[in-house]
Design a protein around this motif. Structure first.
Motif, mmCIF file in Angstrom:
data_model
loop_
_atom_site.group_PDB
_atom_site.id
_atom_site.type_symbol
_atom_site.label_atom_id
_atom_site.label_comp_id
_atom_site.label_asym_id
_atom_site.label_seq_id
_atom_site.Cartn_x
_atom_site.Cartn_y
_atom_site.Cartn_z
ATOM 1 N N ASP A 476 10.256 -14.872 14.176
ATOM 2 C CA ASP A 476 9.441 -14.228 13.143
ATOM 3 C C ASP A 476 8.009 -14.753 13.108
ATOM 4 O OD1 ASP A 476 11.426 -12.461 12.179
ATOM 5 O OD2 ASP A 476 12.364 -14.121 11.093
ATOM 6 N N LYS A 517 8.251 -17.225 4.874
ATOM 7 C CA LYS A 517 9.024 -16.356 3.984
ATOM 8 C C LYS A 517 8.495 -14.919 4.016
ATOM 9 C CE LYS A 517 10.561 -16.125 -0.834
ATOM 10 N NZ LYS A 517 9.673 -14.997 -1.205
ATOM 11 N N THR A 518 7.161 -14.764 3.933
ATOM 12 C CA THR A 518 6.550 -13.429 3.984
ATOM 13 C C THR A 518 6.824 -12.778 5.331
ATOM 14 O OG1 THR A 518 4.799 -14.190 2.519
ATOM 15 C CG2 THR A 518 4.348 -12.173 3.753
ATOM 16 N N ARG A 520 9.186 -13.177 7.338
ATOM 17 C CA ARG A 520 10.596 -12.833 7.548
ATOM 18 C C ARG A 520 10.993 -11.558 6.810
ATOM 19 N NH1 ARG A 520 12.128 -18.201 7.017
ATOM 20 N NH2 ARG A 520 12.459 -17.882 4.808
ATOM 21 N N ASP A 521 10.283 -11.287 5.718
ATOM 22 C CA ASP A 521 10.709 -10.205 4.830
ATOM 23 C C ASP A 521 9.890 -8.928 5.069
ATOM 24 O OD1 ASP A 521 12.058 -10.010 1.685
ATOM 25 O OD2 ASP A 521 10.606 -8.503 2.346
ATOM 26 N N ASP A 522 10.538 -7.872 5.548
ATOM 27 C CA ASP A 522 9.834 -6.630 5.871
ATOM 28 C C ASP A 522 9.075 -6.068 4.672
ATOM 29 O OD1 ASP A 522 10.586 -6.668 8.463
ATOM 30 O OD2 ASP A 522 11.910 -4.913 8.373
ATOM 31 N N ASP A 523 9.712 -6.063 3.505
ATOM 32 C CA ASP A 523 9.073 -5.470 2.332
ATOM 33 C C ASP A 523 7.838 -6.259 1.911
ATOM 34 O OD1 ASP A 523 10.945 -3.518 2.315
ATOM 35 O OD2 ASP A 523 12.168 -4.386 0.713
ATOM 36 N N ASP A 524 7.981 -7.571 1.853
ATOM 37 C CA ASP A 524 6.839 -8.416 1.484
ATOM 38 C C ASP A 524 5.692 -8.246 2.471
ATOM 39 O OD1 ASP A 524 8.348 -9.330 -0.544
ATOM 40 O OD2 ASP A 524 8.374 -11.446 0.072
ATOM 41 N N GLU A 526 5.096 -5.772 4.578
ATOM 42 C CA GLU A 526 4.530 -4.432 4.490
ATOM 43 C C GLU A 526 3.561 -4.322 3.315
ATOM 44 O OE1 GLU A 526 7.786 -1.527 5.511
ATOM 45 O OE2 GLU A 526 6.580 -0.310 4.148
ATOM 46 N N ARG A 553 10.237 -6.204 15.386
ATOM 47 C CA ARG A 553 10.753 -7.571 15.566
ATOM 48 C C ARG A 553 11.513 -7.663 16.882
ATOM 49 N NH1 ARG A 553 10.138 -10.388 10.799
ATOM 50 N NH2 ARG A 553 9.674 -9.025 9.024
#
Lengths: 555, 555
Positions: A476, A517-518, A520-524, A526, A553
């Motif tokens: 990531d 953390k950001t 790794r997270d698709d929503d964050d 995006e 990814r």
């Protein structure tokens, strides 16, 4: 609560002009046997419905109750009354009833959609009736700007209802039946519970004029013309086409019909015997060999439609014919509000060619197909209904018409799309509110107006669009730099560097600093990318574009 | 060829209504010293310019010759005459001349853009003159729907030219100077080479009415109203605002001005002494404490603009005030063609509230600010020009006005934007054709109309948008499967599967089969991906969307 009732429910055409669809029913609550009167369309525009091909009423309520639908009655062949029959045939499946001319047009639509043409049944006018459930329906001839418009006489155990359809009170309509007050009085003398009535022209203060009045004016205009004459009107106004063609013929001109809709309407009128004597027409090909001063073209496109014959002539040739200095172009029509820009564009294009354009501003070359205010009052007097429900109008028309009825001592209520009325009692009573709305025919697909599809298109049109692509590796971590593509945005903003470079630089800086953390997270991720794109565009361009983010990814 | 000449060159406003910008010059060919008359804007619409904030003339020709520009003269403070002065100040830099009221408005615009306000110079009317190069210019008062409209008297070695600006012949304009025929005859008696003349109302057959005529009608309407009265007109129509406010005052109502533009115009009129006695106004806050039958609101938004006070009142509250059943809303204005939909939307919203709307359809509550056909003829007779060049009009207006002049024995020619005329000889002669066009203010950036930015936005609005992402490894082999995102398209088409899944499947099949040559070449690959997306969408939806392809290579 379990006693039987007579209901009225507009799904389209009440609170708007166009897209007509009205339900009547009789029976116990929620078990009424139903009929649908008219099933029309309305037309999209760039303001609210870009890219949409046609607007249909949302008839979900009726689809869910299709087993209770006994039949569909079409009052006349205008698109806002018949245009959606084929689009909804699969969903409703009920037989379609109409008078001969209207049925002819409806069958053509069914055929084009691969539906059985014999689902459309021809009905003769009053006193012939169609029995559908507890209702008995008859077509009562009334004049309008298309042949064989029919009001409906709907008899129920709760009494007689008259659904006017579109109408005017024309004693001399050139084609089709004149308004026959004796027949109407005869039909209404037994008492009418409710008149559901056209409201389109309630704001026109003077009595309507007859179709026959435009004849001498048009004849004089054409007789005085020296070059080619081209006239446009609504393709379905068969009476006007006849008047125009006869004026041409008398002036020694050969008549040419240009535009598919116009030829189709004349065809239907001849096939059904509505039009007995129409001047001989020549083809566009033959017309090229005839001197222009001996030609009169009747063309589609009175509303400035870009693809119609009139607009194509304004841009250049159409089927080998073209207009020149000294020719005359006549709009024997009014411009429907909202279509002004298209019509004015054509007029200016003709002006550049030196073509003289005559429009309806003098009032000489067009009359309306709808009853004006005094004509509505006369209709109230002829029918003498216990209650009047205005239809065919925007809210302002319905409200004005209701006031007019009440001023004449008739009970009235403004009922808009989705408002179900119980007409059984002494006064109209609101029985229910139904979800209604619009369905878009978008390409070959029906889309709900609230699905967000068109909203997204409008947003892209207003704000432009940015695509952001980032690639992340197995851990990531960013793999390479973010990538941007823009569409509908200036390439360079307030900085001297290109907008794409600045965007990519800002996005890259963010990606380098972003926490695990950001990333790794698709929503964050995006959300963060979108925010940066919008901020950068705001500062560079003063615009906040729509953003599509693509996060790949390598897993 | 090297003799001096007098030239006229419209860059905007000739062949359209709005966005006025006219060049005059005198000198040897291509060395003329120039002045610019008016520098206005026009307004975007969803049809042709979605997302655009303002439309400015393309003044590239003048920018390249800014060293020859002696001054900019603004005839009056309407946006289509003064709206672009601040936007182009950096590019042109020339001093701006105007009468006091117009100069006040122009200075506010300069200030808002951070430009020096003293670049705007106040000029008194005739007989005061400004000498600019070989030209001498004076402002000759003329009535219009805004204070201090001035025609220009432009004297050159080749004779006198009158540039009418917007005008009407009003003996009693309520605010500002009446038309003074004696003064005009005095100015014109030495002979006028050319009259460059407003054509806006050339199709209006009856003589124009005076501003003073609407007073009694409005007064009667307001006196008879029982609820709150709200009236809208053009914010710049100071005379009408005065008439409206006085009618309210006489009916015992407190006056509230709502909308920034309206307050600014009144402010400017008071500051410059144009408006001496305007009824006392109360704030919206104070108005909330006053009974509604004692209130009269004057609001912006006569054209249905979505953000203006009228539209906000139609949707609900505005500054704590709202309309209710029994209130009256007056459009003391006409609807400019193209704005019908917005105005009708408001009227229907008010109808739903039970508010009575009165518009100009009766002709009682508004008069035009432009000279009608007989008034234009009177102007021709007063000025007696050797030649008449129509301006301020679409092509149809210019052509009609030229015919009218010629019918009166005056030489005329239709000159549209970009057509340079030499006025030195006995008749107007076309001297050159210049590239002109439009510049869009889009957010904070100026964009050329032909840059394709807006065209791409329109295409996305009509067709929707698909983003395709593919990733290729070091050997140009597909890495994973293609990825799609859609915007403005239905999620499901004629198949039951989702559109995105079908697209990704079709694209993947292509990628698996594609030859090494295609996969290596970005342009070939992009073209192939786009074609597949369009074909699949055509078969699924009947639409061919815009496509953005993103090809990432792991190199």
């Amino acid at each position: 609560m379990s006693s039987e009732r007579l209901i009225y429910l507009p799904l389209g055409g009440a609170g708007e002009i166009g897209m007509n669809a009205y339900i009547y029913g009789y029976g116990k609550p929620d078990q009424e046997r139903l009929i649908l009167v008219d099933l029309g369309v309305t037309f999209p525009d760039m303001d609210g419905t870009p890219g949409v091909d046609l607007i249909l009423p949302d008839i979900s309520w009726l689809k869910e109750r299709a087993d209770r639908l006994e039949g569909i009655f079409i009052t006349h062949a205008h698109e806002d009354h018949v245009g959606a029959v084929a689009h909804f045939y699969d969903a409703l499946g009920a037989p379609i009833y109409a008078r001969a001319f209207t049925a002819n047009i409806a069958r053509r639509k069914m055929g084009e959609h691969g539906h059985p043409e014999d689902a459309v049944r021809t009905v003769s006018p009053w006193p012939e009736t169609v029995k559908v459930g507890a209702l008995t329906v008859s077509f009562l001839p009334i004049s309008h700007s298309i042949p064989e418009s029919g009001a409906l006489v709907i008899d129920s155990p709760a009494g007689r209802v008259i659904h006017s359809g579109d109408f005017k009170l024309d004693p001399t309509p050139v084609v089709g039946e004149p308004f026959n007050p004796e027949l109407w009085e005869e039909v209404c003398k037994t008492g009418v519970r409710a008149l559901i009535c056209d409201s389109t022209n309630v704001f026109s203060p003077n009595p309507g004029r007859s179709e026959i009045e435009v004849g001498p004016e048009i004849e004089k205009l054409v007789a005085d013309a020296s070059g080619m004459v081209v006239a446009t009107t609504f393709a379905s106004n068969v009476a006007r086409l006849k008047t125009l063609a006869e004026a041409g013929e008398r002036a020694g001109r050969s008549i040419v019909l240009l535009g598919r809709a116009m030829r189709r309407m004349i065809e239907a009128a001849v096939e059904t015997g509505v039009l007995a004597d129409f001047p001989k027409v020549v083809s566009a090909e033959d017309a090229r060999e005839i001197p222009r001063e001996n030609l009169m073209l009747l063309v589609t496109g009175s509303q400035g439609e870009r693809r119609a014959a009139s607009a194509q002539l304004a841009r250049g040739k159409y089927q080998g014919l073209e207009m020149k200095e000294g020719d005359l172009f006549l709009f024997s029509s009014k411009t429907i509000p909202g279509n002004e820009r298209g019509v004015i564009r054509i007029i200016n294009q003709f002006s550049e060619m030196g073509v003289d354009v005559v429009d309806d501003s003098s009032g000489r070359y067009h009359v309306s197909g709808h009853a004006n205010r005094p004509d509505l009052q006369r209709m109230h007097t002829v029918v003498k209904p216990q209650m009047l429900i205005p239809m065919h109008g925007e809210h302002r028309h319905l409200r004005e018409h209701a006031k007019l009825a009440e001023a004449g001592g008739i009970q009235s209520v403004v009922s808009v799309n989705g408002m179900m009325l119980d007409l059984t009692g002494n006064a109209p009573k609101v029985a229910d509110y139904i979800e209604t709305g619009r369905t878009y025919l978008d390409g070959s697909i029906q889309v709900g107006a609230l699905d967000g599809v068109v909203r997204d298109r409008i947003r892209m049109a207003l704000n432009g669009h940015v695509t952001v692509t980032v690639i992340l590796d197995e851990d990531d971590e960013p793999l390479g730099e973010p990538w941007c593509e823009i569409k509908g945005l200036a390439e360079t903003g307030s900085s001297t560097a290109s907008l794409v470079e600045i965007l990519e630089e800002d996005l890259n800086q963010f990606m380098m600093r972003a926490g695990a953390k950001t990333l790794r997270d698709d929503d964050d991720l995006e959300e963060a990318l979108r925010r940066i794109v919008r901020q950068t565009c705001q500062s560079e361009l003063g615009k906040r574009p729509e953003v599509t983010t693509v996060i790949s990814r390598m897993r």
